[in-house]
Design an enzyme around this catalytic site. Structure first.
Site, PDB file in Angstrom:
ATOM      1  N   SER A 179       0.849  -1.194   0.000  1.00 54.26           N
ATOM      2  CA  SER A 179       0.000   0.000   0.000  1.00 54.26           C
ATOM      3  C   SER A 179       0.879   1.237   0.000  1.00 54.26           C
ATOM      4  O   SER A 179       2.010   1.207   0.520  1.00 54.26           O
ATOM      5  CB  SER A 179      -0.893   0.020   1.246  1.00 54.26           C
ATOM      6  OG  SER A 179      -1.593   1.247   1.341  1.00 54.26           O
ATOM      7  N   TYR A 194      -2.107  -0.259  10.353  1.00 53.42           N
ATOM      8  CA  TYR A 194      -2.136  -0.637   8.927  1.00 53.42           C
ATOM      9  C   TYR A 194      -0.882  -0.127   8.221  1.00 53.42           C
ATOM     10  O   TYR A 194      -0.257  -0.845   7.443  1.00 53.42           O
ATOM     11  CB  TYR A 194      -3.386  -0.068   8.280  1.00 53.42           C
ATOM     12  CG  TYR A 194      -3.572  -0.447   6.831  1.00 53.42           C
ATOM     13  CD1 TYR A 194      -4.147  -1.674   6.479  1.00 53.42           C
ATOM     14  CD2 TYR A 194      -3.189   0.415   5.809  1.00 53.42           C
ATOM     15  CE1 TYR A 194      -4.324  -2.029   5.147  1.00 53.42           C
ATOM     16  CE2 TYR A 194      -3.358   0.072   4.476  1.00 53.42           C
ATOM     17  CZ  TYR A 194      -3.925  -1.145   4.156  1.00 53.42           C
ATOM     18  OH  TYR A 194      -4.099  -1.495   2.827  1.00 53.42           O
ATOM     19  N   LYS A 198       1.924  -2.545   6.356  1.00 52.95           N
ATOM     20  CA  LYS A 198       2.237  -2.464   4.935  1.00 52.95           C
ATOM     21  C   LYS A 198       3.688  -2.067   4.694  1.00 52.95           C
ATOM     22  O   LYS A 198       4.309  -2.520   3.728  1.00 52.95           O
ATOM     23  CB  LYS A 198       1.285  -1.484   4.248  1.00 52.95           C
ATOM     24  CG  LYS A 198      -0.144  -2.005   4.158  1.00 52.95           C
ATOM     25  CD  LYS A 198      -0.232  -3.342   3.419  1.00 52.95           C
ATOM     26  CE  LYS A 198      -1.666  -3.810   3.230  1.00 52.95           C
ATOM     27  NZ  LYS A 198      -1.766  -5.079   2.470  1.00 52.95           N
TER      28      LYS A 198
END
Length: 286
Positions: A179, A194, A198
């Site tokens: 991402s 998150y 990533k």
């Protein structure tokens, strides 16, 4: 001139043989005859890739957990004349992940491409305000540990296939869906967990690219904001702030990611490993 001598590095003797590539560019990007295993492919980006790879001639293994996809697999096989099967497996269960890959090899004979795409977003807001540790463990377990479980299982398969192949230039291709959040810190939503997961996936891919250079290429793709079900929980006001920060002024469409995945999956990228392709409408530039 003196004869070229084979030298030894920490990885392998030099020079290594180069693959024999076709002259036609369409065939260079073709996936005909290849088998692709795509996690998280019942919906969203994963399903778009499953269909695109079927169109390009690949046989496809669809992975799902909560969205049964046998009908989708049957429909793709019928529409594009390829083989496609669906497999139920939670990627945070290492034993089931290994068993699922083993079944796919049994069903298809081999796996040439693996896209580790399954994951979940962080929805709990600022980290210190999240109740307990459940949300943290859920994201890390699926987005990071799940990537590890898949990599460990497919890596053994790629290594065995390489050792048993007469063509030592043929290598597997492992692609992680990372991402842009592994490169930047998103605003206005708070999602430290998150972002960290990533970022870990991106560096994990680069590390494996070196460890596996003999038998596989390992890369990652970092999408920006893409209009899929994974962001349905975001309100329109927040999305408006996203658009204002994206130079292209909009979210991407899942189909706009296909080119990057096709490149890394095909023989067009046989000299590409350890890279991360950012597809974010220019977000990282602003």
């Amino acid at each position: 001139m003196s004869e070229l001598k084979t030298v030894q590095t920490g990885l392998h003797p030099l020079p290594q043989p180069a693959p024999k590539l076709v002259d036609n560019v369409a065939n260079l990007f073709s996936l005909k005859g290849k088998v692709a295993s795509i996690t998280g492919s019942s919906t969203g980006i994963g399903y778009i890739l499953a269909e695109a790879f079927s169109q390009a001639g690949a046989d496809v293994c669809i992975w799902y957990n909560s969205h049964p996809s046998e009908d989708k697999a049957e429909a793709l096989a019928k529409k594009y004349g390829t083989k496609c099967k669906a497999y139920k497996c939670p990627i945070n269960d290492p034993d089931m992940v290994e068993a699922t890959f083993a079944q796919q090899v049994k069903d298809f004979g081999r796996i040439d491409i693996c896209i580790v795409n399954a994951g979940v977003p962080w929805t709990a807001g600022p980290m210190i305000d999240a109740p307990g540790h459940k949300d943290w463990h859920k994201v890390i377990d699926l987005d990071f540990n799940g990537a590890y479980y898949c990599a460990k299982a497919i890596g053994k398969i790629f290594r065995d296939q390489h050792r048993n192949s007469k063509d030592k230039t043929a290598k597997g291709s492992l692609i992680f869906t990372a991402s842009m959040s592994g490169h930047i810190v998103n605003v206005p939503q708070m999602q430290a967990c998150y972002n960290a997961a990533k970022a870990g996936v991106i560096h994990f891919a680069k590390s494996l690219a070196i460890e596996w250079v003999e038998f596989a290429r390992v890369n990652s793709i970092s999408p920006g904001y893409i209009a899929t079900e994974i962001s349905d929980f975001i309100d329109k006001e927040t999305k408006g702030k996203w658009w204002s920060l994206i130079p292209m002024g909009r979210e991407g469409q899942p189909k706009e990611l296909i080119g990057a995945y096709m490149y890394l999956s095909s023989d067009a990228s046989t000299y590409t490993t350890g890279t991360d392709i950012i597809v974010d409408g220019g977000y990282n530039l602003s």
